[in-house]
Design a protein around this motif. Sequence first.
Motif, short mmCIF file in Angstrom:
data_model
loop_
_atom_site.label_atom_id
_atom_site.label_comp_id
_atom_site.label_asym_id
_atom_site.label_seq_id
_atom_site.Cartn_x
_atom_site.Cartn_y
_atom_site.Cartn_z
N LYS A 128 4.48 51.96 -14.37
CA LYS A 128 4.97 50.62 -14.01
C LYS A 128 4.94 49.67 -15.21
O LYS A 128 4.52 48.49 -15.09
N LEU A 129 5.36 50.18 -16.35
CA LEU A 129 5.39 49.36 -17.56
C LEU A 129 6.25 48.13 -17.39
O LEU A 129 5.96 47.06 -17.96
N ASP A 130 7.30 48.27 -16.55
CA ASP A 130 8.22 47.14 -16.34
C ASP A 130 7.56 46.00 -15.58
O ASP A 130 8.08 44.86 -15.57
N LEU A 131 6.40 46.25 -14.92
CA LEU A 131 5.74 45.22 -14.13
C LEU A 131 4.56 44.58 -14.85
O LEU A 131 3.89 43.71 -14.28
N ARG A 132 4.31 44.99 -16.09
CA ARG A 132 3.13 44.46 -16.79
C ARG A 132 3.31 42.97 -17.07
O ARG A 132 4.40 42.52 -17.42
N ASP A 133 2.21 42.26 -16.98
CA ASP A 133 2.21 40.82 -17.23
C ASP A 133 2.62 40.57 -18.69
O ASP A 133 2.02 41.12 -19.62
N GLU A 134 3.64 39.76 -18.88
CA GLU A 134 4.14 39.48 -20.22
C GLU A 134 3.11 38.78 -21.09
O GLU A 134 3.19 38.83 -22.31
N ARG A 135 2.12 38.16 -20.45
CA ARG A 135 1.08 37.47 -21.23
C ARG A 135 0.06 38.46 -21.80
O ARG A 135 -0.74 38.09 -22.66
N ASP A 136 0.10 39.70 -21.31
CA ASP A 136 -0.81 40.73 -21.82
C ASP A 136 -0.22 41.32 -23.09
O ASP A 136 0.72 42.11 -23.04
N THR A 137 -0.75 40.93 -24.23
CA THR A 137 -0.17 41.35 -25.53
C THR A 137 -0.92 42.52 -26.17
O THR A 137 -0.56 42.96 -27.26
N ALA A 138 -1.95 43.00 -25.49
CA ALA A 138 -2.73 44.11 -26.06
C ALA A 138 -1.88 45.38 -26.10
O ALA A 138 -1.19 45.71 -25.14
N THR A 139 -1.92 46.09 -27.22
CA THR A 139 -1.16 47.33 -27.34
C THR A 139 -1.95 48.48 -26.71
O THR A 139 -3.17 48.39 -26.50
N ILE A 140 -1.25 49.59 -26.44
CA ILE A 140 -1.92 50.74 -25.84
C ILE A 140 -2.96 51.32 -26.79
O ILE A 140 -4.00 51.82 -26.36
#
Length: 603
Positions: A128-140
Motif C-alpha cells: 500500500k505504498l500509494d496510501l503512505r502519508d506524504e508527510r512521512d519522508t523516511a526512506t526504506i
Amino acid sequence: MSGGFAGYSTSGARPGVRVVVAGDRGTGKSSLIVTAASESFPENVPPVLPPTRLPADFFPDFVPVTIIDTSSSSESRGRRNEELKRADAVVLTYACDQPVTLTRIRTYWLPELRQLEVKVPVIVVGCKLDLRDERDTATIEQVMTPIMLQFREIETCIECSAATLIQVPEVFYYAQKAVLHPTAPLFDQERQTLQPKCISALRRIFILCDRDMDGALNDEELNEFQVKCFNAPLQPAEIVGVKRVVQEKLPDGVNELGLTLTGFLFLHALFIEKGRLETTWAVLRKFGYNNDLKLRDDFLPVPSKRYPDQTMELTSEAVEFLRGIFRLFDTDNWDLMTLLDPFRSLANLVYIGYNGDPASALRVTRRRTIDRKKQRTERSVFQCFVFGPKNAGKSTLLDSLLGRPFKSSYLTSTTSERFAVNVVNQVGGNKKTLILREIPEDGFKKFLSNNEFLGPCDVAVFLYDSSDEYSWKRSQELLVDVARQGEESGYGVPFLLVSTKTDLNPYPVAIQDSMRVCLKLGIDAPISVSVKSGNLNNIFNRIVDVAVRPHLNIPETEMGRSRKHYQQLVSRSLMCISVGAAAAAMVGIAIYRVYAARRNTSN
C-alpha cells in the motif's frame, strides 16, 4: 557489458520455489498475490487465497514459484506455522499507511520465525505504498537498516503498491532469487566480507583457469573463463572494462600479466554488493558446487552398487593425471582414500582440476569369488588385514611398510583401526599398492560379528611373538576364528602366518605347533621376521604374491572340510538320482516303442 561478467546463472535444476506470505491482517497479503499473478488489481479478494502458481517462464531463471497465502488469525496459527516450516522463502508484509504493522514485523513476526526455527531467506515488503502519508519522508533504508542489523535473515526489503502496480512482480522475483542464489553461503553481512568457503571455492576456480600458472588471468584465460561459465565470449573492450573497474578500486587487483586472485575475489564481492549474486553462483555451479559450496553428487558419479568383495580403484587415466600434476605427490594415499572413501577421493580429484569425465576416474574391481575361479586377479591395490594379540608387532609391521625406524616400545596399545599404505615392487617390475589395516585385538569380536567383514580383505596376516607362549596360542585362536568366518560367509581369503621378534629367544613349542597348524589348514609355512634386526624376510612382497593368486593359501578347517564333504555327497546323490531318472525315462521310451511296434503289427 561494463565492469563485470555477462550472463545469468543456472538455478541448479531446482524443480520449484515455495514462497509463504505472512503478516498482520489488512496489510495487503492477498491483494499482493493476486496482482502478481494477474497483473491487475482485484476488486474483491477472498480472506485467504488457495496456492497460486507463477509459471516457469515468469522470471529469467525459468523456475516456477508457488505462493502460499496465510491467515493472521490466532485460530489459524498451527496451520500457518506448518506452512512456514515448509517454505523455501518467507515474505513478511506490513502496510505503509499503518506504522504499527511495521513494528509488529520486528516484535512478533521475525521472533516467531526464529522460534519456529524457520531458517530461510526473508523478504520484508511494505504494501500500500500509494496510501503512505506524504508527510512521512523516511526512506526504506532508514527504516529497515536497524531491523536488518538485528535480524540477519532478512534478505531484501522492498515497498510496493498493488493498486498502482508498482514493484509487485519484483517482490516474488527477489524471493525466488534469494532461494536460487542465496547470499549467506557467499557473503558475511555482518563483516561485509566473502565467506571463507566461498573464498576457497573461488580460489580453486582461479587456479584451474590460470592455465599458464603465472598467478594472473590474462585476456585469453579471462575469455575462456567467460565462455565456460556463460557460453559467450568477452569482447576486447569488455575485458578492458573489467580490469579498469578492478584497478580503480584495488590497484593490486590487476598487474602486467592480467587479473590477479585478489582482483578476481574483489570482482565477485562487487557483484554480490550490487545484488548480482546470480553471476557468482553461475561460476560456482559451472564448476560443480551446490548451495553448501561442496561438489554436487551428480558431479561425482561414484558407483554405489557393488558386492562386499569388490573394491574401488583409480583408473590409469586418473593415476596419470595425478602423476602429471604432482610428480612428488604421495599417490599411495589416493589409493587408500579411494578404497575407504571413493566419493571423497573423486571429489578431491575434481577439486584439483581433473578435467576428464569423472565417471572414468574410478573402476569397480571384479568380485574375488570370480578371481578365485579364474585363478588370477586384475587388481592393482590390495588390502591386507593384520591380526594378532597385543604386543605381537602389528604396529611395528605397519611402520616398516612406511619405512619408519624401529621403536623399542609403544606408549599405548592400538585401540582403533590403523592403516599404512605403500607401493611394493614385484619381481619383473610390476608395482602394486599394498594397504595394511591393523585390526586391534580389543575390537576383534565386533569385527567378527559382521558377516561381511572379510569382503574387502585380499589377504589376512596373523602375527605372533615367537618368544611368547600366550602370543602364539592367542594368534592361533584368532586365525581359526577368522578362517571359520571366511568359510561361513563365503569370503574366504588367503592366510599368512608371521612369526615376529625372531631376534629373541624363541618359545620352542611354537615352532613345531605353527608348522603343524599351517599344514593342517593347507597354508604356507610361517614367515619369520625381526624388524629390530632389519630382517623382514621380504614380507611385503610375499603378501602381495599371495594376493595376486587368490585361489591359493585359503585355509580349510575341520568344520569346513566336513561341510565340503557333505556337500559333495549331496551333489553325488543328486547326480545319481538324475542319472537314474534319465535311465528310467529311456526304459520307458523303449517299452513304449515295443508296445507301439506290437500294436502296429497286430493291426
